[in-house]
Design a protein around this motif. Sequence first.
Motif, PDB file in Angstrom:
ATOM      1  N   GLN A  93      -5.394   5.182  -0.428  1.00 16.96           N
ATOM      2  CA  GLN A  93      -5.378   6.306  -1.351  1.00 16.96           C
ATOM      3  C   GLN A  93      -5.563   7.573  -0.532  1.00 16.96           C
ATOM      4  O   GLN A  93      -6.432   7.628   0.347  1.00 16.96           O
ATOM      5  N   ALA A  94      -4.720   8.558  -0.815  1.00 18.91           N
ATOM      6  CA  ALA A  94      -4.782   9.829  -0.100  1.00 18.91           C
ATOM      7  C   ALA A  94      -4.612  10.980  -1.078  1.00 18.91           C
ATOM      8  O   ALA A  94      -3.872  10.869  -2.052  1.00 18.91           O
ATOM      9  N   TRP A  95      -5.311  12.048  -0.800  1.00 22.87           N
ATOM     10  CA  TRP A  95      -5.116  13.277  -1.568  1.00 22.87           C
ATOM     11  C   TRP A  95      -4.014  14.073  -0.877  1.00 22.87           C
ATOM     12  O   TRP A  95      -3.976  14.191   0.347  1.00 22.87           O
ATOM     13  N   SER A  96      -3.140  14.629  -1.688  1.00 16.91           N
ATOM     14  CA  SER A  96      -2.118  15.523  -1.157  1.00 16.91           C
ATOM     15  C   SER A  96      -2.427  16.938  -1.619  1.00 16.91           C
ATOM     16  O   SER A  96      -3.015  17.139  -2.684  1.00 16.91           O
ATOM     17  N   GLU A  97      -2.025  17.879  -0.798  1.00 23.22           N
ATOM     18  CA  GLU A  97      -2.140  19.296  -1.158  1.00 23.22           C
ATOM     19  C   GLU A  97      -0.890  20.006  -0.677  1.00 23.22           C
ATOM     20  O   GLU A  97      -0.343  19.688   0.376  1.00 23.22           O
ATOM     21  N   TRP A  98      -0.452  20.954  -1.501  1.00 29.41           N
ATOM     22  CA  TRP A  98       0.711  21.767  -1.150  1.00 29.41           C
ATOM     23  C   TRP A  98       0.390  23.207  -1.532  1.00 29.41           C
ATOM     24  O   TRP A  98       0.782  23.699  -2.587  1.00 29.41           O
ATOM     25  N   MET A 117      -1.945  10.030  -3.879  1.00 27.25           N
ATOM     26  CA  MET A 117      -0.951   9.014  -3.565  1.00 27.25           C
ATOM     27  C   MET A 117      -1.655   7.690  -3.318  1.00 27.25           C
ATOM     28  O   MET A 117      -2.655   7.643  -2.611  1.00 27.25           O
ATOM     29  N   THR A 118      -1.120   6.645  -3.928  1.00 23.09           N
ATOM     30  CA  THR A 118      -1.569   5.291  -3.624  1.00 23.09           C
ATOM     31  C   THR A 118      -0.406   4.591  -2.939  1.00 23.09           C
ATOM     32  O   THR A 118       0.705   4.555  -3.468  1.00 23.09           O
ATOM     33  N   CYS A 119      -0.673   4.061  -1.756  1.00 20.66           N
ATOM     34  CA  CYS A 119       0.352   3.383  -0.965  1.00 20.66           C
ATOM     35  C   CYS A 119      -0.076   1.943  -0.700  1.00 20.66           C
ATOM     36  O   CYS A 119      -1.225   1.698  -0.341  1.00 20.66           O
ATOM     37  N   ILE A 120       0.858   1.038  -0.861  1.00 23.89           N
ATOM     38  CA  ILE A 120       0.669  -0.334  -0.405  1.00 23.89           C
ATOM     39  C   ILE A 120       1.452  -0.447   0.900  1.00 23.89           C
ATOM     40  O   ILE A 120       2.678  -0.283   0.914  1.00 23.89           O
ATOM     41  N   PHE A 121       0.737  -0.682   1.978  1.00 23.79           N
ATOM     42  CA  PHE A 121       1.353  -0.891   3.280  1.00 23.79           C
ATOM     43  C   PHE A 121       1.444  -2.379   3.561  1.00 23.79           C
ATOM     44  O   PHE A 121       0.514  -3.132   3.244  1.00 23.79           O
ATOM     45  N   VAL A 122       2.542  -2.798   4.169  1.00 24.13           N
ATOM     46  CA  VAL A 122       2.691  -4.177   4.626  1.00 24.13           C
ATOM     47  C   VAL A 122       3.068  -4.142   6.106  1.00 24.13           C
ATOM     48  O   VAL A 122       3.756  -3.222   6.569  1.00 24.13           O
ATOM     49  N   LYS A 123       2.572  -5.139   6.822  1.00 25.46           N
ATOM     50  CA  LYS A 123       2.878  -5.227   8.245  1.00 25.46           C
ATOM     51  C   LYS A 123       4.039  -6.191   8.426  1.00 25.46           C
ATOM     52  O   LYS A 123       3.928  -7.377   8.119  1.00 25.46           O
ATOM     53  N   LEU A 124       5.166  -5.654   8.887  1.00 27.10           N
ATOM     54  CA  LEU A 124       6.378  -6.440   9.097  1.00 27.10           C
ATOM     55  C   LEU A 124       6.797  -6.335  10.558  1.00 27.10           C
ATOM     56  O   LEU A 124       7.008  -5.222  11.052  1.00 27.10           O
ATOM     57  N   GLN A 125       6.882  -7.445  11.216  1.00 24.78           N
ATOM     58  CA  GLN A 125       7.263  -7.490  12.627  1.00 24.78           C
ATOM     59  C   GLN A 125       6.459  -6.496  13.458  1.00 24.78           C
ATOM     60  O   GLN A 125       6.994  -5.770  14.280  1.00 24.78           O
ATOM     61  N   GLY A 126       5.156  -6.449  13.182  1.00 26.10           N
ATOM     62  CA  GLY A 126       4.239  -5.614  13.944  1.00 26.10           C
ATOM     63  C   GLY A 126       4.187  -4.154  13.537  1.00 26.10           C
ATOM     64  O   GLY A 126       3.442  -3.376  14.124  1.00 26.10           O
ATOM     65  N   GLN A 127       4.952  -3.751  12.525  1.00 31.86           N
ATOM     66  CA  GLN A 127       4.986  -2.346  12.097  1.00 31.86           C
ATOM     67  C   GLN A 127       4.476  -2.227  10.670  1.00 31.86           C
ATOM     68  O   GLN A 127       4.872  -2.994   9.789  1.00 31.86           O
ATOM     69  N   TRP A 128       3.619  -1.245  10.438  1.00 31.33           N
ATOM     70  CA  TRP A 128       3.105  -0.973   9.101  1.00 31.33           C
ATOM     71  C   TRP A 128       4.089  -0.068   8.361  1.00 31.33           C
ATOM     72  O   TRP A 128       4.396   1.037   8.821  1.00 31.33           O
ATOM     73  N   LEU A 129       4.594  -0.565   7.220  1.00 27.50           N
ATOM     74  CA  LEU A 129       5.551   0.173   6.406  1.00 27.50           C
ATOM     75  C   LEU A 129       5.041   0.287   4.979  1.00 27.50           C
ATOM     76  O   LEU A 129       4.287  -0.580   4.506  1.00 27.50           O
ATOM     77  N   ILE A 130       5.486   1.303   4.275  1.00 28.44           N
ATOM     78  CA  ILE A 130       5.091   1.498   2.885  1.00 28.44           C
ATOM     79  C   ILE A 130       5.995   0.652   1.996  1.00 28.44           C
ATOM     80  O   ILE A 130       7.207   0.835   1.981  1.00 28.44           O
ATOM     81  N   LYS A 131       5.399  -0.261   1.249  1.00 32.92           N
ATOM     82  CA  LYS A 131       6.120  -1.126   0.313  1.00 32.92           C
ATOM     83  C   LYS A 131       6.147  -0.514  -1.085  1.00 32.92           C
ATOM     84  O   LYS A 131       7.116  -0.633  -1.817  1.00 32.92           O
ATOM     85  N   THR A 132       5.046   0.129  -1.462  1.00 32.03           N
ATOM     86  CA  THR A 132       4.936   0.762  -2.777  1.00 32.03           C
ATOM     87  C   THR A 132       4.193   2.076  -2.614  1.00 32.03           C
ATOM     88  O   THR A 132       3.204   2.145  -1.876  1.00 32.03           O
ATOM     89  N   LEU A 133       4.675   3.115  -3.289  1.00 27.78           N
ATOM     90  CA  LEU A 133       3.987   4.402  -3.284  1.00 27.78           C
ATOM     91  C   LEU A 133       4.042   4.966  -4.694  1.00 27.78           C
ATOM     92  O   LEU A 133       5.094   4.968  -5.328  1.00 27.78           O
ATOM     93  N   HIS A 134       2.889   5.401  -5.174  1.00 30.61           N
ATOM     94  CA  HIS A 134       2.798   6.065  -6.481  1.00 30.61           C
ATOM     95  C   HIS A 134       2.129   7.406  -6.246  1.00 30.61           C
ATOM     96  O   HIS A 134       1.007   7.477  -5.741  1.00 30.61           O
ATOM     97  N   ASN A 135       2.820   8.457  -6.626  1.00 26.95           N
ATOM     98  CA  ASN A 135       2.366   9.829  -6.427  1.00 26.95           C
ATOM     99  C   ASN A 135       2.115  10.449  -7.799  1.00 26.95           C
ATOM    100  O   ASN A 135       2.977  10.393  -8.664  1.00 26.95           O
ATOM    101  N   THR A 136       0.954  11.017  -7.988  1.00 30.07           N
ATOM    102  CA  THR A 136       0.650  11.664  -9.258  1.00 30.07           C
ATOM    103  C   THR A 136      -0.136  12.940  -9.009  1.00 30.07           C
ATOM    104  O   THR A 136      -0.742  13.107  -7.948  1.00 30.07           O
ATOM    105  N   LEU A 137      -0.116  13.832  -9.971  1.00 33.16           N
ATOM    106  CA  LEU A 137      -0.871  15.073  -9.839  1.00 33.16           C
ATOM    107  C   LEU A 137      -2.359  14.806 -10.037  1.00 33.16           C
ATOM    108  O   LEU A 137      -2.746  13.925 -10.801  1.00 33.16           O
ATOM    109  N   ARG A 138      -3.152  15.578  -9.345  1.00 35.92           N
ATOM    110  CA  ARG A 138      -4.608  15.464  -9.447  1.00 35.92           C
ATOM    111  C   ARG A 138      -5.092  16.540 -10.400  1.00 35.92           C
ATOM    112  O   ARG A 138      -4.701  17.696 -10.311  1.00 35.92           O
ATOM    113  N   THR A 139      -5.930  16.139 -11.329  1.00 40.78           N
ATOM    114  CA  THR A 139      -6.456  17.090 -12.308  1.00 40.78           C
ATOM    115  C   THR A 139      -7.777  17.660 -11.828  1.00 40.78           C
ATOM    116  O   THR A 139      -8.415  17.128 -10.911  1.00 40.78           O
TER     117      THR A 139
END
Length: 143
Positions: A93-98, A117-139
């Motif tokens: 989970q990460a906070w984004s700011e713009w 942002m909530t990201c699901i990372f998976v390790k494939l062939q030694g590399q961490w990649l984002i499998k799922t990302l959900h981005n929403t506004l913070r109140t």
Amino acid sequence: MTTKQKSDLQSIETALEDYVFYWNNSDMDSWGKLFTHDVDYINRNGGWWKNNKDNIAGHKQIHKVLIEMGQPKTFSLEIKKTEFLNPEVAVVQAWSEWPGFKTSNSEDQTKDLKGIMTCIFVKLQGQWLIKTLHNTLRTKGEE
């Protein structure tokens, strides 16, 4: 935390640093390499891309508009929590700011856009990649 977990955590942090760099430089081809081919990406407006080809194409269109609007290149992420579900799956989970995000084509209508942002990372062939990302506004109240 084991040395292996520290190394994996660093790799994930680096991937998100690259995410910000490529985003701010509108380099969607390089940005797209951070995702699995079958990524699920849900943007802050509820759009849902169900594979990386569509994810990249959709974000190229978004960036075309952002460039036309003269959006500032000030997007940032701050990781708030990382949890390893197993040695090859992590939830981040990460906070984004713009700061200075233009709400229209008028330069005098800006706001500081804040999200989560909530990201699901998976390790494939030694590399961490984002499998799922959900981005929403913070109140307010989630500071």
